[in-house]
Design an enzyme around this catalytic site. Structure first.
Site, PDB file in Angstrom:
ATOM      1  N   ARG A  30      19.305 -29.420   2.440  1.00  0.00           N
ATOM      2  CA  ARG A  30      20.350 -30.444   2.392  1.00  0.00           C
ATOM      3  C   ARG A  30      21.444 -30.173   1.357  1.00  0.00           C
ATOM      4  NH1 ARG A  30      15.453 -32.287   3.509  1.00  0.00           N
ATOM      5  NH2 ARG A  30      15.182 -33.345   5.503  1.00  0.00           N
ATOM      6  N   VAL A  98       7.160 -24.039   2.681  1.00  0.00           N
ATOM      7  CA  VAL A  98       6.295 -23.344   3.657  1.00  0.00           C
ATOM      8  C   VAL A  98       6.354 -21.824   3.459  1.00  0.00           C
ATOM      9  CG1 VAL A  98       6.437 -25.182   5.380  1.00  0.00           C
ATOM     10  CG2 VAL A  98       8.201 -23.401   5.359  1.00  0.00           C
ATOM     11  N   HIS A 114       3.554 -29.468   4.266  1.00  0.00           N
ATOM     12  CA  HIS A 114       4.254 -29.231   5.538  1.00  0.00           C
ATOM     13  C   HIS A 114       3.843 -27.928   6.188  1.00  0.00           C
ATOM     14  CE1 HIS A 114       7.597 -32.115   3.945  1.00  0.00           C
ATOM     15  NE2 HIS A 114       6.542 -32.755   4.392  1.00  0.00           N
TER      16      HIS A 114
HETATM   17  N1  APR Z   1      17.624 -25.808  -9.204  1.00  0.00           N
HETATM   18  C1  APR Z   1      17.536 -27.154  -9.126  1.00  0.00           C
HETATM   19  N2  APR Z   1      17.709 -27.862  -7.978  1.00  0.00           N
HETATM   20  C2  APR Z   1      18.013 -27.150  -6.862  1.00  0.00           C
HETATM   21  C3  APR Z   1      18.128 -25.739  -6.861  1.00  0.00           C
HETATM   22  C4  APR Z   1      17.922 -25.064  -8.100  1.00  0.00           C
HETATM   23  N3  APR Z   1      18.026 -23.726  -8.204  1.00  0.00           N
HETATM   24  N4  APR Z   1      18.444 -25.337  -5.590  1.00  0.00           N
HETATM   25  C5  APR Z   1      18.523 -26.446  -4.832  1.00  0.00           C
HETATM   26  N5  APR Z   1      18.261 -27.531  -5.595  1.00  0.00           N
HETATM   27  C6  APR Z   1      18.151 -28.928  -5.145  1.00  0.00           C
HETATM   28  C7  APR Z   1      19.257 -29.374  -4.203  1.00  0.00           C
HETATM   29  O1  APR Z   1      20.306 -29.973  -4.932  1.00  0.00           O
HETATM   30  C8  APR Z   1      18.530 -30.393  -3.300  1.00  0.00           C
HETATM   31  O2  APR Z   1      18.737 -31.722  -3.742  1.00  0.00           O
HETATM   32  O3  APR Z   1      16.952 -28.985  -4.388  1.00  0.00           O
HETATM   33  C9  APR Z   1      17.043 -30.055  -3.450  1.00  0.00           C
HETATM   34  C10 APR Z   1      16.415 -29.592  -2.147  1.00  0.00           C
HETATM   35  O4  APR Z   1      16.402 -30.705  -1.293  1.00  0.00           O
HETATM   36  P1  APR Z   1      16.177 -30.451   0.284  1.00  0.00           P
HETATM   37  O5  APR Z   1      17.077 -29.344   0.726  1.00  0.00           O
HETATM   38  O6  APR Z   1      16.278 -31.793   0.946  1.00  0.00           O
HETATM   39  O7  APR Z   1      14.690 -29.897   0.390  1.00  0.00           O
HETATM   40  P2  APR Z   1      13.348 -30.735   0.331  1.00  0.00           P
HETATM   41  O8  APR Z   1      13.491 -31.937  -0.548  1.00  0.00           O
HETATM   42  O9  APR Z   1      12.282 -29.773   0.002  1.00  0.00           O
HETATM   43  O10 APR Z   1      13.181 -31.213   1.870  1.00  0.00           O
HETATM   44  C11 APR Z   1      11.985 -31.892   2.196  1.00  0.00           C
HETATM   45  O11 APR Z   1      12.597 -31.806   4.525  1.00  0.00           O
HETATM   46  O12 APR Z   1      13.275 -30.757   6.479  1.00  0.00           O
HETATM   47  C12 APR Z   1      12.213 -31.142   5.732  1.00  0.00           C
HETATM   48  O13 APR Z   1      10.140 -30.115   5.951  1.00  0.00           O
HETATM   49  C13 APR Z   1      11.392 -29.954   5.343  1.00  0.00           C
HETATM   50  O14 APR Z   1       9.962 -29.735   3.402  1.00  0.00           O
HETATM   51  C14 APR Z   1      11.281 -30.070   3.826  1.00  0.00           C
HETATM   52  C15 APR Z   1      11.576 -31.538   3.594  1.00  0.00           C
END
Ligand code: APR
Length: 238
Positions: A30, A98, A114
């Site tokens: 996201r 994953v 997941h």
């Molecule tokens: N350091 C700190 N924060 C970071 C970094 C980093 N290097 N890189 C990315 N982020 C933050 C982003 O700002 C974002 O808010 O990590 C967060 C990742 O959020 P998502 O992309 O929503 O991922 P996640 O929360 O793991 O999603 C949950 O959604 O689609 C499903 O199954 C999928 O497990 C996943 C679940």
């Protein structure tokens, strides 16, 4: 100070999301620019419906993700977490990821909420395969069924065992650290709340604000996870 919290805590649990693996080279879901769900509609590609009705697009998408997981690997932050487990500072990792990078970097107690891209299984008979089959463009089981990654697709049942253990760990935690999750997907996003309600200190390390920042004892939005973990590991070193 955080190293003190780690040392004082009798039961520390780490909760990771896709932000934990962006510094390895994998996209998260996201983030504004490169997030996977900014380029694809998850309901059309990461769902049981996509597997049943759009199998070629489904396999192309997941073969790409399997290749990336094999091309990249854990970064220094993953290894620090594994070292803290060795030193008795971390008791378990609950991950939404994953990619298998926590296990690859040496962490032993990892609850995968997941599932995993490291394995495939047949959608018809359930037989398990390595995800190397996708690398070799093999997409069918000996029984003729379609091979799909052993991750939880939108619309599928969640792994009860992994969630039960994760909820229990959250209830036991004195210190609960979220690393790189937008905390927008339930029921995984309830786990940090359970920890807080059960008396844990809650730290959220995430580049963007999350809906649960208001419950955290400390939020860190201005440091990347790799930098944060390295800084804590270096605390107290001359
Ligand atoms: N350091 C700190 N924060 C970071 C970094 C980093 N290097 N890189 C990315 N982020 C933050 C982003 O700002 C974002 O808010 O990590 C967060 C990742 O959020 P998502 O992309 O929503 O991922 P996640 O929360 O793991 O999603 C949950 O959604 O689609 C499903 O199954 C999928 O497990 C996943 C679940």
């Amino acid at each position: 100070m955080i190293k003190d919290w780690l040392q004082e805590s009798n039961y520390t649990v780490i909760f990771t999301g896709a932000g934990m693996s962006t510094e390895s080279g994998l996209p998260d879901f996201r983030s504004a620019n490169k997030g996977l769900w900014k380029q694809h509609d998850p309901s059309k590609i990461a769902s049981i419906d996509a597997l049943n009705n759009n199998v070629d697009t489904f396999i192309d998408f997941y073969r790409e993700r399997v290749l990336k997981v094999k091309e990249y690997g854990p970064h220094q932050g993953h290894y620090i977490l594994a070292e803290w487990e060795q030193q008795g500072l971390v008791h378990s990792i609950i991950t939404q990821n994953v990619d298998g990078f926590h296990q690859e970097s040496g962490s032993k107690i990892v609850h995968e909420l997941h599932g995993t891209l490291q394995k495939l299984h047949c959608q018809s008979c359930g037989k398990e395969y390595s995800s190397g089959e996708y690398v070799d463009n093999e997409y069918h089981c000996d029984c003729g069924g379609v091979l799909r990654p052993s991750i939880i697709l939108f619309g599928e049942m969640l792994p009860q065992e992994a969630f039960q253990t994760a909820f229990q760990d959250a209830e036991k935690a004195d210190l609960f650290i979220v690393l790189g999750s937008s905390l927008t997907v339930s029921p995984a996003n309830q786990i940090p709340l359970i920890a807080k309600e059960s008396g844990a200190r809650l730290i959220i390390v995430n580049q963007e604000p999350t809906p649960y920042d208001q419950y955290a004892d400390m939020t860190i939005h201005d440091q990347k996870i790799g930098v944060f973990l390295q800084a804590v590991a270096n605390e107290g070193k001359g």
